[in-house]
Write an enzyme that holds these catalytic residues in place. Structure first.
Site, short mmCIF file in Angstrom:
data_model
loop_
_atom_site.label_atom_id
_atom_site.label_comp_id
_atom_site.label_asym_id
_atom_site.label_seq_id
_atom_site.Cartn_x
_atom_site.Cartn_y
_atom_site.Cartn_z
N ASP A 137 -3.68 0.78 7.16
CA ASP A 137 -2.23 0.40 5.89
C ASP A 137 -3.06 -0.78 5.64
OD1 ASP A 137 -2.59 3.22 5.22
OD2 ASP A 137 -1.53 3.59 7.01
N GLU A 183 -1.09 -1.72 -5.55
CA GLU A 183 -2.08 -0.62 -6.55
C GLU A 183 -1.61 0.50 -7.29
OE1 GLU A 183 -5.83 0.59 -3.58
OE2 GLU A 183 -4.68 1.22 -2.65
N ASP A 229 0.89 -1.45 -0.29
CA ASP A 229 0.18 0.01 -0.05
C ASP A 229 0.88 1.13 -0.43
OD1 ASP A 229 -2.46 1.44 1.00
OD2 ASP A 229 -2.31 1.89 2.44
#
Ligand SMILES: [Zn+2]
Length: 423
Positions: free
Chosen positions: A356, A276, A192
């Site tokens: 997170d 991502e 992340d």
């Protein structure tokens, strides 16, 4: 895989002059060729093919008194400038027709003497050579002193000589490097990317954001102010411009080194890496712009991607519409959006989540699912980090918008037109 190896070079004053001449000639050929194609287009004539263009702006131009000085530089440099233009055009057309995915590519623009980066490229045809004494021999330039910070892994197929805004010279070699699969690792990881932490890994590791630009901000501001007080066109102003550029270059260098270390570490320790797919350009237009640019996520993700390909690891970007921060990674329940200040939350299933780490865990899960769909094959083809800035492509400013494509190529002169055409 083709890789780039960059080294600092230290040309003598005579060599700097010769390089300056070569930069100028390459730029003139590029601009002449672009102008010829634009004029043909405006007159409704067919697109000038690569071969005819080369004859017109190199071979025939050399015979005219206005362009006779093109003969003073290596012909390969001029041909490569044309090759850049041809690639830029092909990318532009492919982008218009929708054959090229991703952000829109604008029409090629004129190069300027004032561009921050001047570059020329020599291919094997030009017979550039690395001599036994460690110098780089370039035709019609001379033997350049190179600081070999590391050895070239193989014979290079081309070399680009670059001068940056800080007045530094670099030789950038393209080398066909063999893949070097690392021994398999057991772990897989989801990443992340964020602003409070640069990366949070699904195994719970948090890497703080170093914020290089913010730290250097005071110094940069001082230099920028000093620059703004200098009189336009003065020598002191030119010096101040270089000082500012040097300070910025240092920030960029530090950031890149740091990202190289981190990405190598992550790739070495994990068999599969999932990230991502962020819309960085979208975020960069918000209030967070400075922090986003400072983070340099795209560069970092690109590093992960090519290192994964090179070292035999799986890499994939996860579609950004997967709501990774809203979904409980234990039971899969969608718990709705949460404001950024909520750092941890408890799912009704009883699981307590660090925001997170939970997101990173979801990225990992999504990545695994996607890899399985692709029968374990790599989800996306690995890119080559090499050319990219070579082709003179300047993407549109708003790649995330869904504006329809214009059907007719609009050739923009841009503000960088080198009106005089002299180097
Ligand atoms: Zn839950």
């Amino acid at each position: 895989m083709q890789l780039r190896y960059n080294y600092r070079v230290y040309p003598t004053s005579g060599q700097r002059e010769a390089l300056g001449r070569a930069f100028g000639c390459a730029r003139v050929v590029f601009n002449d060729a672009l102008r010829a194609r634009q004029e043909a287009w405006e007159l409704g004539l067919p697109y000038i093919c690569d071969g005819d263009l080369s004859k017109q702006v190199i071979t025939e131009a050399k015979a005219t008194p206005q362009r006779a000085w093109l003969g003073e530089v290596s012909a390969v440099v001029l041909q490569q400038a044309l090759a850049d233009l041809n690639v830029a055009y092909r990318n532009f057309f492919a982008s218009l027709s929708g054959k090229r995915k991703g952000r829109k590519v604008a029409a090629p623009r004129f190069r300027s003497r004032k561009d921050n980066r001047q570059a020329i490229r020599f291919t094997a045809n030009a017979r550039f050579r690395v001599l036994d004494n460690g110098r780089l021999r370039l035709p019609k330039i001379g033997d350049l002193a190179v600081r070999w910070s590391r050895a070239l892994p193989a014979a290079p197929s081309s070399v680009t000589v670059v001068m940056d805004a800080a007045g530094r010279y670099f030789a950038s070699f393209v080398v066909q490097a063999a893949d070097e699969p690392l021994p398999p690792a057991d772990a897989e990881v989801g990443i992340d990317l964020g602003l409070t932490h640069f990366t949070v890994l699904s195994d719970g590791t948090k890497v703080a954001a170093p914020r290089f630009l913010r730290k250097a901000a005071r110094k940069l501001r001082r230099l920028q102010q000093a620059l703004s007080r200098k009189q336009r066109g003065s020598n002191n102003r030119k010096k101040a411009v270089v000082t500012v550029a040097k300070a910025h270059a240092r920030v960029a260098d530090t950031r890149r080194d740091w990202q190289h270390k981190l990405s190598t570490e992550i790739i070495r320790d994990n068999q599969a890496v999932y990230v991502e797919d962020l819309c960085v350009t979208g975020l960069a237009r918000t209030r967070l712009a400075k922090s986003v640019h400072d983070a340099g996520w795209s560069q970092f993700v690109a590093m992960l991607e090519y290192k994964a390909a090179r070292y035999g690891r799986t890499f994939a970007k996860i579609h950004r519409f997967a709501p990774t921060s809203q979904r409980c990674s234990v039971c899969g329940r969608l718990d709705g959006p949460k404001p950024l200040n909520v750092r941890s939350w408890t799912c009704p299933c009883g699981a307590v989540h660090d925001r997170d780490v939970n997101a990173a865990t979801n990225v990992l899960a999504a990545g695994r699912a996607e890899s399985l769909n692709a029968c374990g094959a790599q989800v996306r083809p690995a890119p080559v980090p090499a050319p990219r800035r070579e082709a003179g492509i300047r993407p549109h400013a708003a790649p995330c918008s869904t504006r329809s494509t214009e059907a007719i190529p609009v050739l923009q002169g841009g503000e960088n037109v080198n009106a005089t055409g002299t180097p």
